[in-house]
Scaffold this active site. Structure first.
Site, short mmCIF file in Angstrom:
data_model
loop_
_atom_site.label_atom_id
_atom_site.label_comp_id
_atom_site.label_asym_id
_atom_site.label_seq_id
_atom_site.Cartn_x
_atom_site.Cartn_y
_atom_site.Cartn_z
N HIS A 106 37.34 37.75 39.67
CA HIS A 106 37.50 37.59 41.11
C HIS A 106 36.46 36.59 41.61
O HIS A 106 35.27 36.73 41.30
CB HIS A 106 37.22 38.91 41.85
CG HIS A 106 38.16 40.04 41.55
ND1 HIS A 106 39.15 40.44 42.43
CD2 HIS A 106 38.26 40.87 40.49
CE1 HIS A 106 39.80 41.48 41.92
NE2 HIS A 106 39.28 41.77 40.75
N GLN B 99 39.42 48.80 37.57
CA GLN B 99 40.37 47.76 37.18
C GLN B 99 41.78 48.30 37.38
O GLN B 99 42.10 49.41 36.91
CB GLN B 99 40.16 47.37 35.71
CG GLN B 99 41.10 46.28 35.24
CD GLN B 99 40.85 45.85 33.79
OE1 GLN B 99 39.98 46.39 33.12
NE2 GLN B 99 41.64 44.90 33.33
N ASN C 164 36.19 43.66 37.14
CA ASN C 164 36.30 45.11 37.05
C ASN C 164 36.80 45.46 35.65
O ASN C 164 37.66 44.77 35.11
CB ASN C 164 37.27 45.63 38.12
CG ASN C 164 36.75 45.39 39.53
OD1 ASN C 164 35.55 45.52 39.78
ND2 ASN C 164 37.63 45.03 40.44
N HIS D 98 40.67 39.30 34.48
CA HIS D 98 40.61 38.34 35.57
C HIS D 98 39.22 38.36 36.19
O HIS D 98 38.58 39.41 36.25
CB HIS D 98 41.67 38.63 36.65
CG HIS D 98 41.74 40.06 37.07
ND1 HIS D 98 42.30 41.05 36.28
CD2 HIS D 98 41.31 40.69 38.19
CE1 HIS D 98 42.22 42.21 36.89
NE2 HIS D 98 41.60 42.03 38.06
N ASP E 220 44.31 36.02 45.82
CA ASP E 220 44.59 37.45 45.74
C ASP E 220 45.50 37.86 46.90
O ASP E 220 45.33 37.42 48.04
CB ASP E 220 43.27 38.25 45.80
CG ASP E 220 43.43 39.68 45.32
OD1 ASP E 220 42.91 40.00 44.24
OD2 ASP E 220 44.09 40.48 46.04
N ILE E 221 46.45 38.73 46.60
CA ILE E 221 47.43 39.16 47.60
C ILE E 221 46.79 40.08 48.65
O ILE E 221 47.33 40.24 49.75
CB ILE E 221 48.60 39.88 46.87
CG1 ILE E 221 49.87 39.86 47.70
CG2 ILE E 221 48.24 41.29 46.46
CD1 ILE E 221 51.11 40.31 46.93
P1 AMP Z 1 41.43 44.64 39.73
O1 AMP Z 1 41.46 45.83 40.63
O2 AMP Z 1 40.06 44.12 39.42
O3 AMP Z 1 42.25 44.88 38.49
O4 AMP Z 1 42.10 43.45 40.54
C1 AMP Z 1 43.48 43.25 40.60
C2 AMP Z 1 43.70 42.36 41.79
O5 AMP Z 1 45.01 41.82 41.68
C3 AMP Z 1 43.62 43.07 43.14
O6 AMP Z 1 42.60 42.48 43.92
C4 AMP Z 1 45.01 42.87 43.73
O7 AMP Z 1 44.99 42.66 45.12
C5 AMP Z 1 45.49 41.62 42.98
N1 AMP Z 1 46.93 41.47 42.91
C6 AMP Z 1 47.84 42.41 42.53
N2 AMP Z 1 49.07 41.88 42.56
C7 AMP Z 1 48.94 40.59 42.95
C8 AMP Z 1 49.86 39.52 43.18
N3 AMP Z 1 51.19 39.68 43.01
N4 AMP Z 1 49.39 38.32 43.57
C9 AMP Z 1 48.05 38.16 43.75
N5 AMP Z 1 47.14 39.12 43.56
C10 AMP Z 1 47.58 40.32 43.16
#
Ligand code: AMP
Length: 114
Positions: free
Chosen positions: A102, A94, A87, A100, A31-32
């Site tokens: 986590h 979400q 989420n 996805h 995760d970023i």
């Molecule tokens: P959610 O809020 O459950 O939809 O989670 C989305 C997740 O994607 C968040 O934890 C973000 O930090 C992660 N995310 C968004 N863009 C990227 C990316 N380019 N690379 C890795 N993780 C990402």
């Protein structure tokens, strides 16, 4: 065709990500914006927008995400435990409309989650 999700762009190599695992069904990358010392997302290559929108025939794919998550947790020696989170929708916070799981580990979690 609708715009690709950010995760489809990662699979297509258009956005960089640190991969932890990949097979024909899913990919896992860091995760970023990590919320724990280990924070990895396990994502199906098929665009399933959310758990609410999964079809009955997606059950094998969704099950596979958990098998992969378990294996990653083992490989990374998250032996003290870890948390898997999905989420879903607006109230579930979400933010990316591409299913996805986590994987959060490396610290003691709290309950209830925020
Ligand atoms: P959610 O809020 O459950 O939809 O989670 C989305 C997740 O994607 C968040 O934890 C973000 O930090 C992660 N995310 C968004 N863009 C990227 C990316 N380019 N690379 C890795 N993780 C990402």
């Amino acid at each position: 065709m609708s715009e690709k999700t950010i995760f489809q762009k990662i699979f297509d190599g258009e956005i960089p990500a640190k991969m932890a695992f990949e097979d024909e069904i899913c990919g896992a990358f860091y995760d970023i914006n990590p919320q724990a010392p280990t924070h990895i997302l396990v994502v199906p290559k098929k665009l399933i927008p959310s758990i609410s929108e999964m079809a009955d025939e997606d059950a094998n794919i969704v099950g596979h995400l958990f098998v992969v998550a378990k294996q990653i947790a083992q490989d990374l020696k998250l032996d003290g435990g870890f948390r898997l989170v999905i989420n879903n929708g607006v109230d579930g916070q979400q933010t990316v409309p591409h299913l996805h799981v986590h994987i959060l580990g490396g610290r003691k979690m709290t309950w209830p989650p925020g």
